[in-house]
Design a protein around this motif. Structure first.
Motif, PDB file in Angstrom:
ATOM      1  N   ALA A  64       0.804  -1.223   0.000  1.00  0.00           N
ATOM      2  CA  ALA A  64       0.000   0.000   0.000  1.00  0.00           C
ATOM      3  C   ALA A  64       0.836   1.272   0.000  1.00  0.00           C
ATOM      4  N   ASN A  65       2.082   1.195   0.437  1.00  0.00           N
ATOM      5  CA  ASN A  65       2.954   2.367   0.480  1.00  0.00           C
ATOM      6  C   ASN A  65       3.835   2.506  -0.755  1.00  0.00           C
ATOM      7  N   LEU A  66       3.686   1.591  -1.697  1.00  0.00           N
ATOM      8  CA  LEU A  66       4.506   1.574  -2.917  1.00  0.00           C
ATOM      9  C   LEU A  66       5.993   1.472  -2.612  1.00  0.00           C
ATOM     10  N   THR A  67       6.336   0.836  -1.501  1.00  0.00           N
ATOM     11  CA  THR A  67       7.748   0.702  -1.134  1.00  0.00           C
ATOM     12  C   THR A  67       8.293  -0.700  -1.367  1.00  0.00           C
ATOM     13  N   THR A  68       7.408  -1.679  -1.485  1.00  0.00           N
ATOM     14  CA  THR A  68       7.845  -3.061  -1.650  1.00  0.00           C
ATOM     15  C   THR A  68       7.127  -3.696  -2.834  1.00  0.00           C
ATOM     16  N   VAL A  69       7.896  -4.353  -3.692  1.00  0.00           N
ATOM     17  CA  VAL A  69       7.308  -5.108  -4.792  1.00  0.00           C
ATOM     18  C   VAL A  69       6.912  -6.471  -4.240  1.00  0.00           C
ATOM     19  N   LEU A  70       5.631  -6.806  -4.349  1.00  0.00           N
ATOM     20  CA  LEU A  70       5.132  -8.086  -3.846  1.00  0.00           C
ATOM     21  C   LEU A  70       5.303  -9.190  -4.870  1.00  0.00           C
ATOM     22  N   TRP A  71       5.059  -8.858  -6.145  1.00  0.00           N
ATOM     23  CA  TRP A  71       5.291  -9.813  -7.223  1.00  0.00           C
ATOM     24  C   TRP A  71       5.306  -9.089  -8.563  1.00  0.00           C
ATOM     25  N   ASP A  72       5.951  -9.726  -9.533  1.00  0.00           N
ATOM     26  CA  ASP A  72       5.970  -9.277 -10.932  1.00  0.00           C
ATOM     27  C   ASP A  72       5.435 -10.409 -11.787  1.00  0.00           C
ATOM     28  N   PHE A  73       4.684 -10.058 -12.829  1.00  0.00           N
ATOM     29  CA  PHE A  73       4.264 -11.036 -13.826  1.00  0.00           C
ATOM     30  C   PHE A  73       4.710 -10.514 -15.175  1.00  0.00           C
ATOM     31  N   SER A  74       5.538 -11.293 -15.859  1.00  0.00           N
ATOM     32  CA  SER A  74       6.025 -10.927 -17.174  1.00  0.00           C
ATOM     33  C   SER A  74       6.056 -12.183 -18.030  1.00  0.00           C
ATOM     34  N   ASP A  75       5.255 -12.201 -19.079  1.00  0.00           N
ATOM     35  CA  ASP A  75       5.160 -13.354 -19.974  1.00  0.00           C
ATOM     36  C   ASP A  75       4.773 -12.838 -21.350  1.00  0.00           C
ATOM     37  N   SER A  76       5.757 -12.547 -22.187  1.00  0.00           N
ATOM     38  CA  SER A  76       5.495 -11.917 -23.475  1.00  0.00           C
ATOM     39  C   SER A  76       4.700 -12.790 -24.446  1.00  0.00           C
ATOM     40  N   ILE A  77       4.631 -14.081 -24.203  1.00  0.00           N
ATOM     41  CA  ILE A  77       3.819 -14.964 -25.048  1.00  0.00           C
ATOM     42  C   ILE A  77       2.335 -14.751 -24.752  1.00  0.00           C
ATOM     43  N   ARG A  78       2.002 -14.576 -23.480  1.00  0.00           N
ATOM     44  CA  ARG A  78       0.602 -14.431 -23.079  1.00  0.00           C
ATOM     45  C   ARG A  78       0.170 -12.980 -22.883  1.00  0.00           C
ATOM     46  N   LEU A  79       1.122 -12.095 -22.597  1.00  0.00           N
ATOM     47  CA  LEU A  79       0.803 -10.699 -22.315  1.00  0.00           C
ATOM     48  C   LEU A  79       1.874  -9.815 -22.927  1.00  0.00           C
ATOM     49  N   SER A  80       1.613  -9.369 -24.158  1.00  0.00           N
ATOM     50  CA  SER A  80       2.642  -8.619 -24.871  1.00  0.00           C
ATOM     51  C   SER A  80       2.539  -7.112 -24.648  1.00  0.00           C
ATOM     52  N   THR A  81       1.353  -6.606 -24.383  1.00  0.00           N
ATOM     53  CA  THR A  81       1.155  -5.171 -24.186  1.00  0.00           C
ATOM     54  C   THR A  81       0.124  -4.951 -23.092  1.00  0.00           C
ATOM     55  N   PRO A  82       0.540  -5.007 -21.823  1.00  0.00           N
ATOM     56  CA  PRO A  82      -0.415  -4.826 -20.730  1.00  0.00           C
ATOM     57  C   PRO A  82      -1.082  -3.460 -20.792  1.00  0.00           C
ATOM     58  N   GLY A  83      -2.378  -3.468 -20.515  1.00  0.00           N
ATOM     59  CA  GLY A  83      -3.139  -2.222 -20.552  1.00  0.00           C
ATOM     60  C   GLY A  83      -3.864  -1.975 -19.251  1.00  0.00           C
ATOM     61  N   ARG A  84      -5.160  -2.023 -19.292  1.00  0.00           N
ATOM     62  CA  ARG A  84      -5.980  -1.747 -18.116  1.00  0.00           C
ATOM     63  C   ARG A  84      -6.049  -2.952 -17.192  1.00  0.00           C
ATOM     64  N   VAL A  85      -6.281  -2.686 -15.918  1.00  0.00           N
ATOM     65  CA  VAL A  85      -6.355  -3.752 -14.919  1.00  0.00           C
ATOM     66  C   VAL A  85      -7.654  -3.659 -14.127  1.00  0.00           C
ATOM     67  N   ALA A  86      -8.116  -4.804 -13.662  1.00  0.00           N
ATOM     68  CA  ALA A  86      -9.284  -4.900 -12.787  1.00  0.00           C
ATOM     69  C   ALA A  86      -9.034  -6.045 -11.823  1.00  0.00           C
ATOM     70  N   VAL A  87      -9.751  -6.046 -10.721  1.00  0.00           N
ATOM     71  CA  VAL A  87      -9.610  -7.100  -9.727  1.00  0.00           C
ATOM     72  C   VAL A  87     -10.929  -7.860  -9.620  1.00  0.00           C
ATOM     73  N   ARG A  88     -10.826  -9.178  -9.680  1.00  0.00           N
ATOM     74  CA  ARG A  88     -12.000 -10.036  -9.506  1.00  0.00           C
ATOM     75  C   ARG A  88     -12.310 -10.174  -8.018  1.00  0.00           C
ATOM     76  N   PRO A  89     -13.536 -10.570  -7.672  1.00  0.00           N
ATOM     77  CA  PRO A  89     -13.896 -10.746  -6.259  1.00  0.00           C
ATOM     78  C   PRO A  89     -12.982 -11.719  -5.508  1.00  0.00           C
ATOM     79  N   ASN A  90     -12.380 -12.687  -6.222  1.00  0.00           N
ATOM     80  CA  ASN A  90     -11.481 -13.646  -5.561  1.00  0.00           C
ATOM     81  C   ASN A  90     -10.065 -13.103  -5.385  1.00  0.00           C
ATOM     82  N   GLY A  91      -9.815 -11.860  -5.811  1.00  0.00           N
ATOM     83  CA  GLY A  91      -8.497 -11.248  -5.667  1.00  0.00           C
ATOM     84  C   GLY A  91      -7.617 -11.362  -6.890  1.00  0.00           C
TER      85      GLY A  91
END
Length: 128
Positions: A64-91
């Motif tokens: 929440a403080n933008l001080t720690t990276v919790l995780w990165d996801f990078s997969d150019s085969i499945r996600l070549s140009t990330p755009g908008r984001v949303a969160v599902r009810p399951n997180g």
């Protein structure tokens, strides 16, 4: 609070509109290089997820403080140009890909879940 992106910077504002914290693709480390923050969202638990598009197409979750990276996801085969984001009810996180014309689902811990693609999306740009 509200979360916004501008160029390669993510900013968190209080309910009164006062800037609280911010982060760029280069800070906190590890750096992602010259990329633009194309979408972001604050999850119910206060963590912030940002889609960075550019030199390294990555989705990154911060505390929440933008001080720690919790995780990165990078997969150019499945996600070549990330755009908008949303969160599902399951997180889980949904991210549009405007080049591959589909939506990628990422688990709340940053692992690949699935690609949502029925062949009808054309440059998906918004999620709610």
């Amino acid at each position: 609070s509200s979360v916004t992106t501008a160029t390669n910077t993510v900013r968190v504002y209080s309910a009164a509109g006062v800037l609280g914290v911010n982060a760029t693709s280069a800070s906190p480390l590890p750096t992602l290089g010259a990329v633009g923050a194309s979408g972001c969202i604050e999850r119910p638990d206060g963590t912030i997820v940002v889609a960075y598009s550019g030199a390294t197409d990555t989705v990154r979750a911060y505390d929440a403080n933008l001080t720690t990276v919790l995780w990165d996801f990078s997969d150019s085969i499945r996600l070549s140009t990330p755009g908008r984001v949303a969160v599902r009810p399951n997180g889980n996180v949904l991210v549009t890909d405007t080049v591959l014309n589909h939506i990628v689902e990422i688990s709340s811990s940053g692992t690949f879940v699935r690609v949502l693609d029925d062949g009808t999306l054309a440059t998906p740009g918004y999620l709610q």
